[in-house]
Design a protein around this motif. Structure first.
Motif, PDB file in Angstrom:
ATOM      1  N   GLU A  64      42.613  40.507  54.143  1.00 19.67           N
ATOM      2  CA  GLU A  64      43.586  40.552  52.215  1.00 19.67           C
ATOM      3  C   GLU A  64      42.312  40.119  51.092  1.00 19.67           C
ATOM      4  N   ALA A  65      41.149  40.554  51.194  1.00 16.50           N
ATOM      5  CA  ALA A  65      40.322  39.666  49.319  1.00 16.50           C
ATOM      6  C   ALA A  65      40.674  41.100  49.148  1.00 16.50           C
ATOM      7  N   PHE A  66      40.171  42.262  50.115  1.00 16.08           N
ATOM      8  CA  PHE A  66      40.101  43.752  49.256  1.00 16.08           C
ATOM      9  C   PHE A  66      41.658  44.311  48.869  1.00 16.08           C
ATOM     10  N   LEU A  67      42.460  44.284  49.734  1.00 12.98           N
ATOM     11  CA  LEU A  67      44.000  44.390  49.724  1.00 12.98           C
ATOM     12  C   LEU A  67      44.433  43.798  48.022  1.00 12.98           C
ATOM     13  N   GLY A  68      43.746  41.929  47.892  1.00 16.14           N
ATOM     14  CA  GLY A  68      44.258  41.989  46.730  1.00 16.14           C
ATOM     15  C   GLY A  68      44.145  42.322  45.159  1.00 16.14           C
ATOM     16  N   TRP A  69      42.177  42.477  46.106  1.00 11.74           N
ATOM     17  CA  TRP A  69      41.838  43.413  43.997  1.00 11.74           C
ATOM     18  C   TRP A  69      42.732  44.601  44.390  1.00 11.74           C
ATOM     19  N   THR A  70      43.292  45.448  44.754  1.00  9.46           N
ATOM     20  CA  THR A  70      44.221  46.829  44.541  1.00  9.46           C
ATOM     21  C   THR A  70      44.979  46.285  44.276  1.00  9.46           C
ATOM     22  N   LYS A  71      45.353  45.220  44.179  1.00 12.45           N
ATOM     23  CA  LYS A  71      47.255  45.263  43.071  1.00 12.45           C
ATOM     24  C   LYS A  71      46.496  44.317  42.258  1.00 12.45           C
ATOM     25  N   SER A  72      45.501  43.967  42.007  1.00  6.41           N
ATOM     26  CA  SER A  72      45.111  42.879  40.686  1.00  6.41           C
ATOM     27  C   SER A  72      45.583  43.182  39.280  1.00  6.41           C
ATOM     28  N   GLU A  73      45.043  42.862  38.280  1.00  7.54           N
ATOM     29  CA  GLU A  73      45.267  43.035  37.061  1.00  7.54           C
ATOM     30  C   GLU A  73      43.775  43.569  36.666  1.00  7.54           C
ATOM     31  N   ALA A  74      42.283  43.459  37.693  1.00  6.76           N
ATOM     32  CA  ALA A  74      40.925  43.389  37.709  1.00  6.76           C
ATOM     33  C   ALA A  74      41.090  44.936  37.971  1.00  6.76           C
ATOM     34  N   PHE A  75      41.902  45.704  39.045  1.00  3.29           N
ATOM     35  CA  PHE A  75      41.479  46.719  39.535  1.00  3.29           C
ATOM     36  C   PHE A  75      42.265  47.292  38.656  1.00  3.29           C
ATOM     37  N   ARG A  76      43.031  47.608  37.767  1.00  2.00           N
ATOM     38  CA  ARG A  76      43.856  47.960  36.981  1.00  2.00           C
ATOM     39  C   ARG A  76      42.551  48.970  35.573  1.00  2.00           C
TER      40      ARG A  76
END
Length: 105
Positions: A64-76
């Motif tokens: 869940e933490a990883f998936l949250g990262w992939t959808k975050s502004e930080a990832f972009r």
């Protein structure tokens, strides 16, 4: 623990450029909930195929933490300039994902 790994085939002669891109970028990982560790690994050189293998390992508390990262502004933000250095790779990275079943410390 949840481990994600990207394997990169970097064209021979482009290793320094690849390492510079990774060492100088701001990954924004530390601001993401559930992030534990990141490692950039340098692997063997394949003379015949013309590349050196690299791998990025990112450890997360959970999927869940990883998936949250992939959808975050930080990832972009972290991946904003990725296309500008695409010519140093022999194809896209290969994502591999592992879920921990045993830990020994």
């Amino acid at each position: 623990m949840y481990l994600t790994m990207n394997r990169f085939k970097v064209k021979l002669g482009s290793e320094e450029a690849f390492e510079t891109v990774w060492k100088s970028r701001d990954s924004h990982l530390k601001e993401v909930p559930g992030f534990m560790e990141f490692h950039l690994m340098k692997g063997p050189q394949n003379e015949e195929a013309g590349y050196r293998l690299y791998a990025s390992h990112t450890m997360w508390e959970s999927e869940e933490a990883f998936l949250g990262w992939t959808k975050s502004e930080a990832f972009r933000k972290a991946h904003a300039g990725a296309r500008s250095s695409a010519d140093i790779y022999m194809g896209p990275p290969e994502l591999e994902i592992f879920d921990s079943i045993q830990s020994v410390r």
